[in-house]
Scaffold this motif. Structure first.
Motif, PDB file in Angstrom:
ATOM      1  N   HIS A   1      44.410  40.257  46.051  1.00  0.00           N
ATOM      2  CA  HIS A   1      43.262  41.124  46.771  1.00  0.00           C
ATOM      3  C   HIS A   1      43.835  42.497  46.494  1.00  0.00           C
ATOM      4  O   HIS A   1      44.954  42.804  47.237  1.00  0.00           O
ATOM      5  CB  HIS A   1      42.842  40.926  48.086  1.00  0.00           C
ATOM      6  CG  HIS A   1      41.945  39.586  48.253  1.00  0.00           C
ATOM      7  ND1 HIS A   1      41.828  38.681  49.256  1.00  0.00           N
ATOM      8  CD2 HIS A   1      41.287  39.058  47.438  1.00  0.00           C
ATOM      9  CE1 HIS A   1      41.318  37.730  49.148  1.00  0.00           C
ATOM     10  NE2 HIS A   1      40.771  37.851  48.040  1.00  0.00           N
TER      11      HIS A   1
ATOM     12  N   VAL B   1      39.544  41.571  43.020  1.00  0.00           N
ATOM     13  CA  VAL B   1      40.258  40.247  43.364  1.00  0.00           C
ATOM     14  C   VAL B   1      40.790  39.900  41.812  1.00  0.00           C
ATOM     15  O   VAL B   1      39.856  39.886  40.996  1.00  0.00           O
ATOM     16  CB  VAL B   1      39.122  38.980  43.716  1.00  0.00           C
ATOM     17  CG1 VAL B   1      39.811  37.900  43.642  1.00  0.00           C
ATOM     18  CG2 VAL B   1      38.388  39.330  44.953  1.00  0.00           C
TER      19      VAL B   1
ATOM     20  N   TRP C   1      42.185  31.999  41.044  1.00  0.00           N
ATOM     21  CA  TRP C   1      41.281  33.386  40.789  1.00  0.00           C
ATOM     22  C   TRP C   1      39.883  33.050  41.134  1.00  0.00           C
ATOM     23  O   TRP C   1      39.093  33.573  41.733  1.00  0.00           O
ATOM     24  CB  TRP C   1      41.443  33.999  39.591  1.00  0.00           C
ATOM     25  CG  TRP C   1      40.868  35.237  39.260  1.00  0.00           C
ATOM     26  CD1 TRP C   1      40.911  36.322  40.019  1.00  0.00           C
ATOM     27  CD2 TRP C   1      40.133  35.483  38.112  1.00  0.00           C
ATOM     28  NE1 TRP C   1      40.192  37.442  39.357  1.00  0.00           N
ATOM     29  CE2 TRP C   1      39.547  36.838  38.384  1.00  0.00           C
ATOM     30  CE3 TRP C   1      39.617  34.939  37.100  1.00  0.00           C
ATOM     31  CZ2 TRP C   1      38.797  37.490  37.300  1.00  0.00           C
ATOM     32  CZ3 TRP C   1      38.865  35.627  36.094  1.00  0.00           C
ATOM     33  CH2 TRP C   1      38.463  36.919  36.083  1.00  0.00           C
TER      34      TRP C   1
ATOM     35  N   LEU D   1      39.095  32.257  44.549  1.00  0.00           N
ATOM     36  CA  LEU D   1      38.849  33.464  45.316  1.00  0.00           C
ATOM     37  C   LEU D   1      37.774  34.374  44.935  1.00  0.00           C
ATOM     38  O   LEU D   1      36.903  34.884  45.833  1.00  0.00           O
ATOM     39  CB  LEU D   1      40.010  34.407  45.305  1.00  0.00           C
ATOM     40  CG  LEU D   1      41.495  33.882  45.647  1.00  0.00           C
ATOM     41  CD1 LEU D   1      42.552  35.005  45.174  1.00  0.00           C
ATOM     42  CD2 LEU D   1      41.431  33.693  47.156  1.00  0.00           C
TER      43      LEU D   1
ATOM     44  N   HIS E   1      34.675  35.266  47.737  1.00  0.00           N
ATOM     45  CA  HIS E   1      34.077  36.546  48.023  1.00  0.00           C
ATOM     46  C   HIS E   1      32.614  36.605  47.656  1.00  0.00           C
ATOM     47  O   HIS E   1      32.039  37.254  48.329  1.00  0.00           O
ATOM     48  CB  HIS E   1      34.680  37.341  46.802  1.00  0.00           C
ATOM     49  CG  HIS E   1      34.647  38.868  47.009  1.00  0.00           C
ATOM     50  ND1 HIS E   1      35.392  39.523  47.942  1.00  0.00           N
ATOM     51  CD2 HIS E   1      33.475  39.829  46.904  1.00  0.00           C
ATOM     52  CE1 HIS E   1      34.923  40.958  48.237  1.00  0.00           C
ATOM     53  NE2 HIS E   1      33.972  40.947  47.433  1.00  0.00           N
TER      54      HIS E   1
END
Length: 111
Positions: free
Chosen positions: A28, A39, A80, A83, A87
């Motif tokens: 991040h 990200v 990834w 994440l 988000h």
């Protein structure tokens, strides 16, 4: 252990980045308020792993970004995706540099 990236924030500068190992992983990048601006991941095409990926972020985000946090993993693409989904679930949209990924990213409902 949860799925959130909750490592401590580090200063986003050349000194901190140069101290990182040249390994693969996710990260991040944020502003001084902790708002995540990007990200990203350091993949197999990065010549110096995390160092190369974060140096590219410095060039793209300029002086807006002041901190970063990272996690080293060989499963960087699936991590990834996690994440990005987190988000999206938390903020309703992806950071500007990743907005083109919105159609391919799945949906997640974290507890």
């Amino acid at each position: 252990m949860g799925i959130r990236l909750d490592k401590p924030w580090q200063r986003f500068d050349d000194i901190a980045i140069d101290a990182l190992p040249a390994q693969l992983g996710v990260y991040h990048v944020a502003d001084s308020d902790g708002t995540v601006l990007s990200v990203g991941y350091a993949g197999a095409r990065e010549p110096f792993g995390m160092q190369s990926a974060l140096q590219r972020e410095i060039e793209q985000l300029g002086g807006v970004a002041t901190q970063f946090r990272c996690e080293f993993t060989s499963n960087y693409r699936s991590r990834w995706d996690e994440l990005l989904m987190l988000h999206l679930a938390d903020h309703g949209e992806l950071p500007e540099p990743q907005r083109d990924q919105a159609q391919r990213v799945g949906r997640l409902s974290p507890a």
